[in-house]
Design a protein around this motif. Structure first.
Motif, PDB file in Angstrom:
ATOM      1  N   VAL A 127       0.834  -1.207   0.000  1.00  0.00           N
ATOM      2  CA  VAL A 127       0.000   0.000   0.000  1.00  0.00           C
ATOM      3  C   VAL A 127       0.875   1.268   0.000  1.00  0.00           C
ATOM      4  CG1 VAL A 127      -0.269   0.061   2.530  1.00  0.00           C
ATOM      5  CG2 VAL A 127      -2.056   1.013   1.084  1.00  0.00           C
ATOM      6  N   LEU A 178      -2.561   4.926   2.903  1.00  0.00           N
ATOM      7  CA  LEU A 178      -2.774   4.449   4.272  1.00  0.00           C
ATOM      8  C   LEU A 178      -3.090   5.617   5.215  1.00  0.00           C
ATOM      9  CD1 LEU A 178      -2.812   1.869   5.871  1.00  0.00           C
ATOM     10  CD2 LEU A 178      -0.370   2.128   6.305  1.00  0.00           C
ATOM     11  N   HIS A 186      -6.394  -3.167  -4.257  1.00  0.00           N
ATOM     12  CA  HIS A 186      -5.139  -3.710  -3.717  1.00  0.00           C
ATOM     13  C   HIS A 186      -4.145  -4.110  -4.804  1.00  0.00           C
ATOM     14  CE1 HIS A 186      -5.545  -8.236  -4.063  1.00  0.00           C
ATOM     15  NE2 HIS A 186      -6.801  -7.905  -4.250  1.00  0.00           N
ATOM     16  N   LEU A 219      -5.866  -0.366  -0.538  1.00  0.00           N
ATOM     17  CA  LEU A 219      -6.052  -1.413   0.485  1.00  0.00           C
ATOM     18  C   LEU A 219      -6.992  -2.514  -0.006  1.00  0.00           C
ATOM     19  CD1 LEU A 219      -6.235   1.281   3.097  1.00  0.00           C
ATOM     20  CD2 LEU A 219      -4.930  -0.787   3.572  1.00  0.00           C
ATOM     21  N   GLY A 237     -11.672   3.035   2.989  1.00  0.00           N
ATOM     22  CA  GLY A 237     -11.020   2.247   1.934  1.00  0.00           C
ATOM     23  C   GLY A 237     -11.207   2.865   0.555  1.00  0.00           C
TER      24      GLY A 237
END
Ligand SMILES: Cc1ncc(COP(=O)(O)O)c(C=O)c1O
Length: 382
Positions: free
Chosen positions: A12, A17, A200, A205, A241
């Motif tokens: 990530v 993040l 991802h 994520l 997310g």
């Protein structure tokens, strides 16, 4: 450590993040709630949708948030099949799709749908003519991946889309999970109706994905519930997310644009060097393949053992694809390309990210030679 399993998942971005943490901490409201905390979360969701739409050159109302690639593929295929089942029950796809497409099609076959699985050539590429030849009066959907997750071959999506223009009643779905940010794709030019992406795989994520649904395309929702996401995907949105995914998508477009040439060069050199090693057969075609995937077979040797040998040298790769790598089945993609059983059972996938560079090449090749030598010695002793 050299991480070469980016098609399984990516590291990530720290910025993504940070966005996740900030949103999850400070804007934890439910975007459907009426109060200010809910409104704040809703505003973030709207912003993320607009950002993603801008990056993909589509409308914000055409972006549906999901939990990832598997859900988006299931939603597109089953959603179209169910909505349009009275018009036709025939679907066209390829024999090299990800299981989230292939298994969704199999489930539909059990419900009375017919599916044509098109072959691919020795490079792992489907023919546009075959797509057109397979079209029937009752065809409702064509679902073809952009970049193959095992060997990296690029499918002729724009040409298939141009052909499908002649058949306006057939929907065109593209699994763009491995392609997005790595291999450019113009959704409009390619006449795409539905397109799958997963956070991802581009340094976002896990647990967030996108289904692009072109304006006017009708599909049945898979989940019944609170009617979020334009009534197409019920369930409280993963706001943190999704915001992190929007950030990751922007950064990934920038970073892969810059890295594309280097990665292409690295892929070519990897293929050239691997081809020189006795006992290795390269499966990825040099041309018509994504810049980040190189697949090869270590004929007759056990690919799982090879992965662990390389791991001892802190180099991380995959056998075929991550989701099937624990099943020890031969690679479906390689079999479809005409490879024999042994070659299909012993494949290894290297998948690069923008962080890899040619400076790592000799280390990787030496590690591969070393691991191969060890496995060959063990095989001789047995
Ligand atoms: C081509 C392709 N489609 C779909 C998926 C599934 O995506 P997710 O892991 O987000 O469910 C993957 C993941 O490996 C993939 O490579």
């Amino acid at each position: 450590m050299i991480y070469l399993d980016n098609s399984a998942t990516t590291k990530v971005f720290p910025e993504a993040l940070e966005s996740f943490t900030a949103v999850a901490t400070n804007y934890f409201g439910n975007p459907s709630s009426l109060h200010e905390l809910g409104m704040q979360a809703e505003r973030l969701l709207i912003q993320a949708r607009e950002q993603i739409a801008r990056l993909l050159h589509v409308k914000a109302t055409e972006i549906i948030f999901t939990s990832g690639g598997t859900e988006s593929n299931n939603m597109a295929i089953k959603g179209i099949a169910w909505q349009h089942r009275h018009r036709g029950r025939h679907i066209i796809t390829t024999s090299i799709e990800h299981p989230s497409v292939a298994e969704a099609c199999k489930q539909l076959e059990q419900l009375g749908f017919e599916v044509t699985y098109l072959p691919v050539d020795e490079r792992g590429i489907v023919s546009v003519e075959d797509v057109e030849k397979a079209i029937r009066e009752d065809t409702i959907l064509v679902s073809i991946m952009h970049v193959n997750n095992e060997i990296g071959s690029i499918q002729p999506i724009e040409q298939i889309g141009a052909t499908l223009k002649k058949y306006p009643k057939i929907f065109f779905h593209v699994d763009h999970v491995q392609g997005v940010t790595k291999v450019p794709l113009d959704f409009k030019k390619a006449n795409i109706d539905l397109c799958t992406m997963s956070a991802h795989k581009f340094h976002g994520l896990k647990g967030a994905g996108i289904l692009y649904v072109r304006e006017g395309v009708k599909l049945s929702p898979l989940l019944a519930g609170g009617a979020q996401e334009m009534q197409l995907r019920s369930g409280t949105e993963n706001v943190a997310g999704i915001v992190a995914m929007a950030k990751a998508l922007r950064l990934a477009f920038e970073k892969y644009e810059k890295a594309r040439q280097e990665l292409n060069e690295m892929k070519r050199l990897l293929i050239a060097e691997l081809s020189k090693i006795e006992g290795i057969q390269v499966n990825t075609p040099v041309d018509h393949s994504a810049p980040h995937i190189v697949n090869f077979s270590i004929n007759g040797l056990k690919s799982e053992v090879f992965v662990h040998e390389l791991e001892k040298q802190q180099i991380y790769v995959s056998t075929t694809s991550a989701c099937s790598s624990r099943k020890k089945a031969p690679s479906k993609t390689l079999l479809a390309m005409g490879a024999d059983q042994k070659r299909a059972e012993s494949s290894i996938r290297i998948s690069l990210s923008y962080e890899n560079h040619r400076g790592q090449l000799s280390l990787i090749i030496e590690a591969i030679k070393h691991a191969l030598k060890k496995l060959q010695e063990v095989a001789r002793e047995m």
